[in-house]
Design an enzyme around this catalytic site. Structure first.
Site, mmCIF file in Angstrom:
data_model
loop_
_atom_site.group_PDB
_atom_site.id
_atom_site.type_symbol
_atom_site.label_atom_id
_atom_site.label_comp_id
_atom_site.label_asym_id
_atom_site.label_seq_id
_atom_site.Cartn_x
_atom_site.Cartn_y
_atom_site.Cartn_z
ATOM 1 N N GLU A 166 -79.518 56.850 52.851
ATOM 2 C CA GLU A 166 -80.736 57.116 52.071
ATOM 3 C C GLU A 166 -81.091 55.984 51.106
ATOM 4 O OE1 GLU A 166 -80.459 60.975 50.188
ATOM 5 O OE2 GLU A 166 -80.304 62.014 52.100
ATOM 6 N N GLU A 368 -77.449 64.533 58.215
ATOM 7 C CA GLU A 368 -77.272 65.551 57.167
ATOM 8 C C GLU A 368 -78.350 66.604 57.346
ATOM 9 O OE1 GLU A 368 -77.230 64.381 52.972
ATOM 10 O OE2 GLU A 368 -76.076 62.591 53.467
HETATM 11 C C1 BGP Z 1 -78.461 63.992 50.040
HETATM 12 C C2 BGP Z 1 -77.351 63.021 49.719
HETATM 13 C C3 BGP Z 1 -76.009 63.673 49.549
HETATM 14 C C4 BGP Z 1 -76.034 65.050 48.896
HETATM 15 C C5 BGP Z 1 -77.172 65.915 49.411
HETATM 16 C C6 BGP Z 1 -77.315 67.228 48.676
HETATM 17 O O1 BGP Z 1 -79.685 63.454 49.653
HETATM 18 O O2 BGP Z 1 -77.220 62.034 50.737
HETATM 19 O O3 BGP Z 1 -75.198 62.744 48.869
HETATM 20 O O4 BGP Z 1 -76.007 64.940 47.540
HETATM 21 O O5 BGP Z 1 -78.397 65.215 49.365
HETATM 22 O O6 BGP Z 1 -78.023 67.101 47.495
HETATM 23 P P1 BGP Z 1 -77.776 67.982 46.190
HETATM 24 O O7 BGP Z 1 -76.316 68.024 45.962
HETATM 25 O O8 BGP Z 1 -78.510 67.293 45.098
HETATM 26 O O9 BGP Z 1 -78.320 69.349 46.434
#
Ligand code: BGP
Length: 465
Positions: A166, A368
């Site tokens: 990202e 993801e």
């Molecule tokens: C994505 C990132 C992860 C993780 C995920 C969940 O954008 O790549 O590192 O953090 O989001 O986000 P959050 O924990 O803020 O809900």
């Protein structure tokens, strides 16, 4: 009817070094370590990255759990601040080398395909303070030096690499919307950071292809969070607004990754507004020549966009892309009430089609996708297992749309959820839980959730019901 996925499909999950390892034995600090040390209140519950989910100490047990729930592939990241002792010279930290060597061997022993990422938001604080982090082309060179070290050390054992996770997030978070240190609003800097990270990725790819120690069939890609911008209406203005939003947040990295060049619309706007980055012919040639072997796509939620209606106060916020569009609060949209993010599974199909039709049908995977839930404890049954049926439904729905795209020819080879074991998240700390496996923070006891048993079956049968 059950939906069958292609042979050898990756059923896996993703985490990152800074979010899972904990700071044990780490010699250098990244921006989050530093920020936590100086302002604990900025972090949910005052919880920092010190312990995370203790992967540094418990990686053998954790990898055993990954195996137990049927994951055949997994992505994590090397921490620049753990592997490298001296950023300028590239001198490595011996304990860091030992640790990652053992981790990689453990994945191999358990037959889990590893995807190793090099950068997940974790700029060393020393480089941020001294040079402005990604604002600086010198830091690009230091990153390439680190990448080369990682390829030399582990390239014979790791087949799949990614340069960035990202990369648009540091641009937004550090330089536009103030949610990562150093919390600046400066779009000129933001756009230089965007360009420099695209350059760093291309240079690391160039380095990768030069490294002789690599596995012969080694591959390198990038992980992008694609957030399709859906216009409020079919009006010309709304459609244009959504196009500009896409140019900034999606195509800004997708185009260089696949085509080796930046979107014309983005360059046009930046030139007009005097915010275009500094580049050289030589750098642009490197970007043009070093596109990716494969793409990882993180998808959580779409963007709903309308042409700007309310006035944008430049004097207050400085110039932001938001000058051209604003978010549209679509009535009736489905929400993940626990995280405040929209749920729109169809976007996975749209993303897949976009890659198929407009991005060379390059091979890609979902790197993801997941559902963060606050207060998950309340879903525990008498045996202490979290019954996360909402998460199973969430995955199933997204997979249904992915399956449809694959049937229609999308070149998708896998699905990784966020995340295998509940992990620490940036400033949200442990607020939103995403794992197949829960972690009790005080004891670090790890328990498989209902979704963990579900993915095991999916992975074993290669189908969803
Ligand atoms: C994505 C990132 C992860 C993780 C995920 C969940 O954008 O790549 O590192 O953090 O989001 O986000 P959050 O924990 O803020 O809900």
């Amino acid at each position: 009817a059950n939906l069958k996925f292609p042979d050898n499909f990756w059923w896996g999950s993703a985490t990152s070094g800074p979010q899972s390892e904990g700071r044990f034995n780490k010699k250098n600090r990244n921006i989050f370590d530093y920020w936590f040390d100086t302002d604990k209140k900025a972090f949910f519950g005052g919880v920092g990255p010190d312990v995370a989910s203790n992967f540094y100490n418990s990686f053998r047990e954790d990898i055993k759990l990954y195996k137990e729930i049927g994951l055949n592939s997994l992505r994590t990241s090397i921490q620049w601040t753990r592997l490298i002792k001296n950023f300028e010279t590239g001198e490595v930290d011996e304990d860091g080398v030992r640790f990652y060597t053992e981790v990689i061997e453990e994945f191999e022993k358990n037959g889990i395909t590893l995807v190793m990422n090099l950068f997940h938001f974790d700029m060393p604080i020393e480089l941020q303070e001294k040079y402005g982090g990604w604002e600086s082309k010198h830091v690009v060179e230091l990153f390439v030096k680190y990448a080369r070290k990682a390829f030399e050390l582990f390239g014979d054992k790791v087949k799949y690499w990614t340069t960035f996770n990202e990369p648009i997030v540091p641009v937004e978070a550090q330089y536009m919307y103030q949610f990562h240190y150093p919390l600046i609003v400066d779009v000129k800097k933001a756009m230089q950071v965007l360009y420099n990270t695209a350059l760093a990725s291309a240079k690391a790819i160039e380095e990768f292809r030069k490294t002789e120690l690599l596995k012969k069939d080694g591959e390198i890609g990038i992980i992008l969070n694609l957030t399709p911008s859906y216009p409020r209406s079919e009006n010309e203005e709304d459609i244009k607004a959504a196009k500009i939003s896409d140019a900034f947040f999606n195509n800004s990295f997708l185009d260089p990754a696949i085509y080796g060049k930046f979107p014309e619309l983005l360059i046009e706007i930046l030139e007009k507004d005097g915010a275009l980055w500094e580049s050289t012919e030589e750098e642009l040639k490197i970007i043009a020549e070093n596109t990716v072997d494969f793409l990882g796509v993180n998808y959580y939620q779409p963007r709903r966009i309308k042409a700007r209606e309310t006035e944008f106060d430049i004097s207050k916020n400085g110039w932001l892309p938001d000058k051209y569009f604003e978010n549209y609060d679509m009535p009736g949209k489905r929400m993940n009430i626990y995280r405040g993010w929209e749920i729109y599974p169809q976007a996975i199909y749209d993303i897949a089609k976009n890659i198929q039709d407009n991005y060379k049908n390059i091979k890609w995977f979902i790197s993801e996708n997941g559902m963060g839930v606050e207060g998950e404890e309340k879903f525990k049954n008498e045996e202490g297992i979290i019954e996360d049926d909402y998460r199973i439904d969430f995955f199933r729905e997204h997979l249904t749309h992915l399956h449809r795209a694959i049937e229609e020819g999308s070149n998708c080879f896998g699905y990784h959820t966020w995340t295998p074991i509940d992990c620490w998240s940036w400033t949200n700390a442990y607020k939103n839980r995403y794992g197949f496996i829960s972690v009790d923070l005080p004891t670090q006891i790890k328990t498989i959730k209902k979704s963990g048993y579900w993915i095991k079956k999916v992975s074993e049968t290669n189908e969803i019901d």
